[in-house]
Scaffold this motif. Structure first.
Motif, PDB file in Angstrom:
ATOM      1  N   ASP A 169    -143.914  37.544 -22.352  1.00  0.00           N
ATOM      2  CA  ASP A 169    -144.568  38.233 -21.250  1.00  0.00           C
ATOM      3  C   ASP A 169    -145.695  37.344 -20.734  1.00  0.00           C
ATOM      4  OD1 ASP A 169    -145.479  40.460 -19.569  1.00  0.00           O
ATOM      5  OD2 ASP A 169    -147.171  40.519 -20.962  1.00  0.00           O
ATOM      6  N   PRO A 170    -145.700  36.967 -19.450  1.00  0.00           N
ATOM      7  CA  PRO A 170    -146.670  35.985 -18.965  1.00  0.00           C
ATOM      8  C   PRO A 170    -148.117  36.471 -18.987  1.00  0.00           C
ATOM      9  CG  PRO A 170    -145.385  36.913 -17.141  1.00  0.00           C
ATOM     10  CD  PRO A 170    -144.745  37.379 -18.415  1.00  0.00           C
ATOM     11  N   LEU A 171    -148.350  37.775 -18.916  1.00  0.00           N
ATOM     12  CA  LEU A 171    -149.729  38.267 -18.878  1.00  0.00           C
ATOM     13  C   LEU A 171    -150.350  38.311 -20.266  1.00  0.00           C
ATOM     14  CD1 LEU A 171    -152.123  39.525 -17.345  1.00  0.00           C
ATOM     15  CD2 LEU A 171    -151.072  41.763 -17.735  1.00  0.00           C
ATOM     16  N   THR A 172    -149.681  38.954 -21.215  1.00  0.00           N
ATOM     17  CA  THR A 172    -150.276  39.206 -22.532  1.00  0.00           C
ATOM     18  C   THR A 172    -149.952  38.147 -23.574  1.00  0.00           C
ATOM     19  OG1 THR A 172    -148.370  40.503 -23.272  1.00  0.00           O
ATOM     20  CG2 THR A 172    -150.131  41.680 -22.105  1.00  0.00           C
ATOM     21  N   GLY A 173    -148.907  37.343 -23.336  1.00  0.00           N
ATOM     22  CA  GLY A 173    -148.498  36.364 -24.339  1.00  0.00           C
ATOM     23  C   GLY A 173    -147.651  36.947 -25.448  1.00  0.00           C
ATOM     24  N   LEU A 174    -147.428  38.269 -25.424  1.00  0.00           N
ATOM     25  CA  LEU A 174    -146.527  38.878 -26.399  1.00  0.00           C
ATOM     26  C   LEU A 174    -145.081  38.589 -26.002  1.00  0.00           C
ATOM     27  CD1 LEU A 174    -148.110  42.432 -26.961  1.00  0.00           C
ATOM     28  CD2 LEU A 174    -148.343  40.415 -28.410  1.00  0.00           C
ATOM     29  N   HIS A 175    -144.148  38.915 -26.912  1.00  0.00           N
ATOM     30  CA  HIS A 175    -142.735  38.831 -26.551  1.00  0.00           C
ATOM     31  C   HIS A 175    -142.447  39.814 -25.414  1.00  0.00           C
ATOM     32  CE1 HIS A 175    -142.005  36.248 -29.910  1.00  0.00           C
ATOM     33  NE2 HIS A 175    -142.342  37.154 -30.796  1.00  0.00           N
ATOM     34  N   ASN A 176    -141.427  39.490 -24.611  1.00  0.00           N
ATOM     35  CA  ASN A 176    -141.071  40.392 -23.530  1.00  0.00           C
ATOM     36  C   ASN A 176    -139.982  41.371 -23.974  1.00  0.00           C
ATOM     37  OD1 ASN A 176    -138.678  38.928 -23.492  1.00  0.00           O
ATOM     38  ND2 ASN A 176    -139.197  37.793 -21.641  1.00  0.00           N
ATOM     39  N   ALA A 228    -153.306  43.692 -26.369  1.00  0.00           N
ATOM     40  CA  ALA A 228    -152.202  42.942 -26.963  1.00  0.00           C
ATOM     41  C   ALA A 228    -152.699  42.084 -28.123  1.00  0.00           C
ATOM     42  CB  ALA A 228    -151.524  42.072 -25.907  1.00  0.00           C
ATOM     43  N   ARG A 229    -153.896  41.494 -27.941  1.00  0.00           N
ATOM     44  CA  ARG A 229    -154.474  40.682 -29.028  1.00  0.00           C
ATOM     45  C   ARG A 229    -154.765  41.543 -30.260  1.00  0.00           C
ATOM     46  NH1 ARG A 229    -159.471  40.088 -30.724  1.00  0.00           N
ATOM     47  NH2 ARG A 229    -160.336  41.204 -28.930  1.00  0.00           N
ATOM     48  N   LEU A 230    -155.379  42.699 -30.073  1.00  0.00           N
ATOM     49  CA  LEU A 230    -155.667  43.590 -31.197  1.00  0.00           C
ATOM     50  C   LEU A 230    -154.382  44.071 -31.851  1.00  0.00           C
ATOM     51  CD1 LEU A 230    -158.541  45.767 -29.678  1.00  0.00           C
ATOM     52  CD2 LEU A 230    -158.754  43.926 -31.366  1.00  0.00           C
ATOM     53  N   LEU A 231    -153.390  44.353 -31.037  1.00  0.00           N
ATOM     54  CA  LEU A 231    -152.099  44.821 -31.567  1.00  0.00           C
ATOM     55  C   LEU A 231    -151.481  43.756 -32.458  1.00  0.00           C
ATOM     56  CD1 LEU A 231    -150.132  47.252 -31.271  1.00  0.00           C
ATOM     57  CD2 LEU A 231    -148.979  45.948 -29.488  1.00  0.00           C
ATOM     58  N   ARG A 232    -151.478  42.509 -31.999  1.00  0.00           N
ATOM     59  CA  ARG A 232    -150.897  41.417 -32.772  1.00  0.00           C
ATOM     60  C   ARG A 232    -151.665  41.199 -34.080  1.00  0.00           C
ATOM     61  NH1 ARG A 232    -152.180  37.689 -29.614  1.00  0.00           N
ATOM     62  NH2 ARG A 232    -150.422  37.780 -28.171  1.00  0.00           N
ATOM     63  N   GLU A 233    -152.997  41.267 -34.002  1.00  0.00           N
ATOM     64  CA  GLU A 233    -153.816  41.012 -35.189  1.00  0.00           C
ATOM     65  C   GLU A 233    -153.719  42.137 -36.221  1.00  0.00           C
ATOM     66  OE1 GLU A 233    -157.710  40.502 -33.638  1.00  0.00           O
ATOM     67  OE2 GLU A 233    -157.329  38.482 -32.836  1.00  0.00           O
ATOM     68  N   THR A 234    -153.522  43.363 -35.768  1.00  0.00           N
ATOM     69  CA  THR A 234    -153.558  44.523 -36.668  1.00  0.00           C
ATOM     70  C   THR A 234    -152.199  44.882 -37.232  1.00  0.00           C
ATOM     71  OG1 THR A 234    -155.348  45.370 -35.255  1.00  0.00           O
ATOM     72  CG2 THR A 234    -154.456  46.869 -36.894  1.00  0.00           C
ATOM     73  N   ALA A 235    -151.140  44.594 -36.507  1.00  0.00           N
ATOM     74  CA  ALA A 235    -149.802  45.052 -36.918  1.00  0.00           C
ATOM     75  C   ALA A 235    -149.275  44.340 -38.152  1.00  0.00           C
ATOM     76  CB  ALA A 235    -148.821  44.897 -35.763  1.00  0.00           C
ATOM     77  N   GLY A 236    -149.801  43.166 -38.461  1.00  0.00           N
ATOM     78  CA  GLY A 236    -149.346  42.460 -39.663  1.00  0.00           C
ATOM     79  C   GLY A 236    -148.448  41.281 -39.330  1.00  0.00           C
ATOM     80  N   PRO A 237    -148.392  40.275 -40.225  1.00  0.00           N
ATOM     81  CA  PRO A 237    -147.664  39.026 -39.933  1.00  0.00           C
ATOM     82  C   PRO A 237    -146.152  39.195 -39.830  1.00  0.00           C
ATOM     83  CG  PRO A 237    -148.415  39.063 -42.224  1.00  0.00           C
ATOM     84  CD  PRO A 237    -149.046  40.240 -41.554  1.00  0.00           C
ATOM     85  N   LEU A 238    -145.585  40.235 -40.449  1.00  0.00           N
ATOM     86  CA  LEU A 238    -144.133  40.408 -40.429  1.00  0.00           C
ATOM     87  C   LEU A 238    -143.667  41.291 -39.277  1.00  0.00           C
ATOM     88  CD1 LEU A 238    -143.402  40.870 -44.247  1.00  0.00           C
ATOM     89  CD2 LEU A 238    -143.347  38.778 -42.878  1.00  0.00           C
ATOM     90  N   SER A 239    -144.609  41.812 -38.502  1.00  0.00           N
ATOM     91  CA  SER A 239    -144.249  42.696 -37.393  1.00  0.00           C
ATOM     92  C   SER A 239    -143.780  41.869 -36.195  1.00  0.00           C
ATOM     93  CB  SER A 239    -145.450  43.555 -36.991  1.00  0.00           C
ATOM     94  OG  SER A 239    -146.485  42.730 -36.475  1.00  0.00           O
ATOM     95  N   ILE A 240    -143.083  42.543 -35.280  1.00  0.00           N
ATOM     96  CA  ILE A 240    -142.643  41.927 -34.025  1.00  0.00           C
ATOM     97  C   ILE A 240    -143.217  42.778 -32.900  1.00  0.00           C
ATOM     98  CG2 ILE A 240    -140.657  41.304 -32.605  1.00  0.00           C
ATOM     99  CD1 ILE A 240    -139.043  41.148 -35.240  1.00  0.00           C
ATOM    100  N   CYS A 241    -144.187  42.204 -32.172  1.00  0.00           N
ATOM    101  CA  CYS A 241    -144.876  42.944 -31.116  1.00  0.00           C
ATOM    102  C   CYS A 241    -144.386  42.460 -29.755  1.00  0.00           C
ATOM    103  CB  CYS A 241    -146.383  42.738 -31.209  1.00  0.00           C
ATOM    104  SG  CYS A 241    -147.117  43.237 -32.787  1.00  0.00           S
ATOM    105  N   ALA A 242    -144.233  43.398 -28.828  1.00  0.00           N
ATOM    106  CA  ALA A 242    -143.749  43.037 -27.491  1.00  0.00           C
ATOM    107  C   ALA A 242    -144.336  43.993 -26.463  1.00  0.00           C
ATOM    108  CB  ALA A 242    -142.227  43.064 -27.430  1.00  0.00           C
ATOM    109  N   ARG A 243    -144.429  43.484 -25.240  1.00  0.00           N
ATOM    110  CA  ARG A 243    -144.795  44.363 -24.122  1.00  0.00           C
ATOM    111  C   ARG A 243    -143.504  44.931 -23.556  1.00  0.00           C
ATOM    112  NH1 ARG A 243    -147.734  42.759 -18.397  1.00  0.00           N
ATOM    113  NH2 ARG A 243    -148.134  44.907 -17.682  1.00  0.00           N
ATOM    114  N   PHE A 244    -143.395  46.257 -23.573  1.00  0.00           N
ATOM    115  CA  PHE A 244    -142.160  46.919 -23.177  1.00  0.00           C
ATOM    116  C   PHE A 244    -142.119  47.168 -21.682  1.00  0.00           C
ATOM    117  CE2 PHE A 244    -138.910  50.387 -23.698  1.00  0.00           C
ATOM    118  CZ  PHE A 244    -137.960  49.584 -24.319  1.00  0.00           C
TER     119      PHE A 244
END
Length: 328
Positions: A169-176, A228-244
């Motif tokens: 995702d170009p705005l947040t840097g998360l997966h799309n 998105a940054r807080l989500l990535r940092e809090t969800a844990g290293p094995l999680s997969i975060c994306a902007r839906f």
């Protein structure tokens, strides 16, 4: 096939559900260096693919078109009659025609990528010729060698950029969303094979429209980036975060059961509630679902979305698991 479609600037081909070519336009035949449509019609589309691309076609194209009825901008390569690779972006759509399922596809040449490859090959040929000349051209050789290395690096960087653009995702840097859907498919199959749970969180920002309406879209974008940054940092290293989409995010938690998923969701909710995003504070509502016997990608998303709706309906800024809806 009418003349306009036959001479369109993009290659067109139609295949049956099992992959046999039913029709092609002249543009597609020219891409592959094939003289007559009779050489391709009735044959399997994989006859113009390398072994590697056959595997890619089976792994990504077929499952995606069967599940979502369409494929958008899938990077792919065909093999021309002279055995050369023809890189393209493929768009496809599955529809019914005359009572039969068909897949209509359009292939667009990756022109910039081809130009860089041609430049690189041209520089290499010049280097090979100049290395055979006298010492008087050594300086020129060194310059061309540097040019060759630069073009190779540009080509590598372009490939990396294409891969990143296709999954980020170009705005947040998360997966799309497209990358997430591919991950969901793979993780669900892995959870079934390994007899382990898979949990899914759908996260939605409460009253996000008010932020955009009151402070403007630049502030709204800033809130999305920081969340998105807080989500990535809090969800844990094995999680997969994306902007839906919009203000909605998703988190995949492999091998995490319903209790662990709710704990993670609550931690995310609490961190975001208690962390100022610039001069703003926001809250989130979260819907959670954990795989069960017979779960599918669609059922996981639908039940997590129902749980999210329950969180919204019950006052927002809370976590709801789909199991709670079943008990209720």
């Amino acid at each position: 096939m009418d003349n306009q479609l036959d001479c369109a600037p993009g290659g067109y081909f139609s295949i049956s559900e099992s992959g046999f070519v039913q029709s092609v336009n002249r543009t597609f035949l020219n891409m592959l260096g094939i003289q007559s449509a009779d050489e391709l019609i009735g044959r399997h589309i994989e006859t113009v693919m390398s072994p590697t691309n056959k595997i890619f076609f089976h792994t990504y194209f077929y499952p995606h078109i069967q599940l979502y009825q369409r494929v958008d901008e899938m990077y792919f390569s065909f093999r021309a009659a002279d055995k050369q690779s023809v890189p393209v972006l493929v768009n496809g759509i599955k529809q019914e025609r005359c009572g039969e399922a068909v897949i209509d596809c359009v292939a667009l040449l990756m022109r910039k990528r081809l130009e860089y490859e041609k430049d690189t090959l041209r520089s290499k040929r010049q280097l090979e010729e100049l290395y055979q000349t006298t010492r008087e051209v050594n300086n020129r050789l060194e310059a061309l060698h540097k040019e060759y290395e630069n073009k190779q690096q540009e080509l590598l960087e372009m490939n990396r950029s294409l891969e990143t653009l296709a999954s980020t995702d170009p705005l947040t840097g998360l997966h799309n969303r497209r990358f997430f859907e591919d991950c969901l498919r793979g993780e669900l199959l892995a959870s079934i094979d390994n007899n382990q749970p898979l949990s899914l969180l759908i996260v939605d920002i409460d009253h996000f429209k008010n932020i955009n309406d009151t402070y403007g879209h630049p502030v709204g974008d800033f809130v999305l980036i920081e969340l998105a940054r807080l989500l990535r940092e809090t969800a844990g290293p094995l999680s997969i975060c994306a902007r839906f989409g919009g203000e909605e995010f998703v988190v995949l938690l492999p091998a995490i059961d319903s209790e662990g998923a709710c704990a993670t969701a609550e931690q995310i909710r609490s961190v975001i509630e208690n962390t100022p995003l610039g001069t703003h504070r926001v809250t989130i509502s979260v819907g959670v679902e954990t795989s069960r016997s017979g779960s599918t990608e669609q059922s996981l998303l639908e039940r997590a979305d129902l749980a999210l709706y329950a969180s919204k309906s019950n006052g927002r800024n809370r976590v709801s698991h789909a199991e709670e809806l079943d008990k209720a």
